[in-house]
Scaffold this active site. Structure first.
Site, PDB file in Angstrom:
ATOM      1  N   PRO A   2       0.832  -1.209   0.000  1.00  0.00           N
ATOM      2  CA  PRO A   2       0.000   0.000   0.000  1.00  0.00           C
ATOM      3  C   PRO A   2       0.863   1.254   0.000  1.00  0.00           C
ATOM      4  O   PRO A   2       1.791   1.388   0.789  1.00  0.00           O
ATOM      5  CB  PRO A   2      -0.805  -0.129   1.301  1.00  0.00           C
ATOM      6  N   GLU A   3       0.568   2.181  -0.908  1.00  0.00           N
ATOM      7  CA  GLU A   3       1.284   3.439  -0.967  1.00  0.00           C
ATOM      8  C   GLU A   3       0.378   4.546  -0.435  1.00  0.00           C
ATOM      9  O   GLU A   3      -0.699   4.280   0.084  1.00  0.00           O
ATOM     10  CB  GLU A   3       1.760   3.692  -2.395  1.00  0.00           C
ATOM     11  N   HIS A  90      -4.282 -14.432  10.551  1.00  0.00           N
ATOM     12  CA  HIS A  90      -3.485 -13.234  10.288  1.00  0.00           C
ATOM     13  C   HIS A  90      -4.099 -11.947  10.825  1.00  0.00           C
ATOM     14  O   HIS A  90      -3.645 -10.857  10.489  1.00  0.00           O
ATOM     15  CB  HIS A  90      -3.250 -13.104   8.783  1.00  0.00           C
ATOM     16  N   ARG A 109       1.920 -10.940   6.178  1.00  0.00           N
ATOM     17  CA  ARG A 109       3.387 -10.965   6.164  1.00  0.00           C
ATOM     18  C   ARG A 109       4.012 -10.354   7.414  1.00  0.00           C
ATOM     19  O   ARG A 109       5.223 -10.414   7.598  1.00  0.00           O
ATOM     20  CB  ARG A 109       3.902 -10.241   4.915  1.00  0.00           C
ATOM     21  N   ARG A 151      22.893  16.662  -6.852  1.00  0.00           N
ATOM     22  CA  ARG A 151      22.571  15.242  -6.682  1.00  0.00           C
ATOM     23  C   ARG A 151      22.744  14.487  -7.995  1.00  0.00           C
ATOM     24  O   ARG A 151      22.202  14.879  -9.027  1.00  0.00           O
ATOM     25  CB  ARG A 151      21.137  15.090  -6.176  1.00  0.00           C
TER      26      ARG A 151
END
Length: 270
Positions: A2-3, A90, A109, A151
């Site tokens: 998930p972002e 879970h 996980r 950079r």
């Protein structure tokens, strides 16, 4: 994983069920998440939830005595369900509410987190050094331009660094760079202010539209009500290496940058 859009969609989904509700019980079924769940989270019992906030990909559950910090990890999912719903293998965290509902964190996980942030959660080591939120006025072209000078790292890696701006994960970095017509391999320090102006606009646009569409369902993510995110249907390049560019028809190239899959058009993105 998930972002930011998926986490924001989760926040929006659970907030109406949590705000103003008293926590009757904090049930930690398994402490073995990414970091061990601290006993301090039990202080939430008896407290009323004031707000549910997001900082980067972390959710903050605020009460008068302090805040809990939640992270979904790679496959975590939050749902508000009846407190009598039987837990599965879970289902690691369950926050029971006076309404008869509970907030459940399911994380196969176990890369998620449930931590105690105290009265100053934004000062927590995980949050204190994060960059600006991309959908706020604190994030603009000057931020990226100023931080990028000198950079040599690839611009895609640069905008995915949470010290520069939070929440621009792999999916949305691919999409924003394509929309801004910037080659993801270009050194961040070689990009002009004018091009950063366009890139910041596209980052904001892509993230806002993804939130509106409920996020991007690829493997593990679903909204708090179980519905999928629909932004996946609007992806232009992510996951489409070898296919035709939607702009010019050339074959989209797929490479690895920072060990992450990167798809771009060598014709359109310069």
């Amino acid at each position: 994983m998930p972002e930011l859009p998926e986490v924001e969609v989760s926040r929006q989904g659970i907030t109406p069920f949590l705000t103003g509700k008293q926590i009757t019980r904090v049930e930690v079924r398994d402490k073995r998440l990414r970091w061990p769940v601290p006993d301090e989270v039990n202080q939430l019992e008896g407290q009323t939830i004031i707000a549910v906030r997001r900082r980067a990909k972390y959710l903050l559950i605020d009460t008068a005595i302090g805040s809990a910090i939640l992270h979904l990890g790679m496959s975590g999912r939050l749902r508000v369900i009846d407190s009598t719903t039987v837990a599965d293998k879970h289902d690691h965290i369950q926050i029971h509410l006076c309404s008869g509902k509970m907030l459940r964190l399911t994380d196969p996980r176990r890369f998620g987190a449930f931590l105690w942030g105290g009265t100053t959660p934004l000062a927590h080591p995980l949050l204190s050094k994060l960059g600006p939120e991309p959908l706020t006025e604190q994030f603009d072209a000057n931020v990226l331009y100023g931080r990028s000078r000198g950079r040599k790292s690839a611009v895609k890696t640069f905008i995915m660094d949470n010290h520069n701006v939070v929440g621009v994960g792999n999916i949305y970095a691919n999409e924003a760079l394509f929309a801004a017509r910037i080659n993801p391999k270009t050194a961040a320090g070689k990009i002009s202010l004018a091009r950063y102006l366009l890139l910041t606009e596209e980052i904001k646009s892509v993230l806002a539209h993804a939130i509106q569409q409920g996020g991007t369902t690829l493997k593990d993510f679903a909204q708090s009500d179980g519905k999928p995110g629909y932004f996946v249907q609007e992806l232009k390049v992510y996951g489409k290496g070898g296919q035709s560019c939607p702009n010019c028809g050339a074959e989209l190239k797929e490479i690895k940058l920072g060990q992450r899959s990167t798809v771009y058009c060598a014709i359109c993105q310069r």
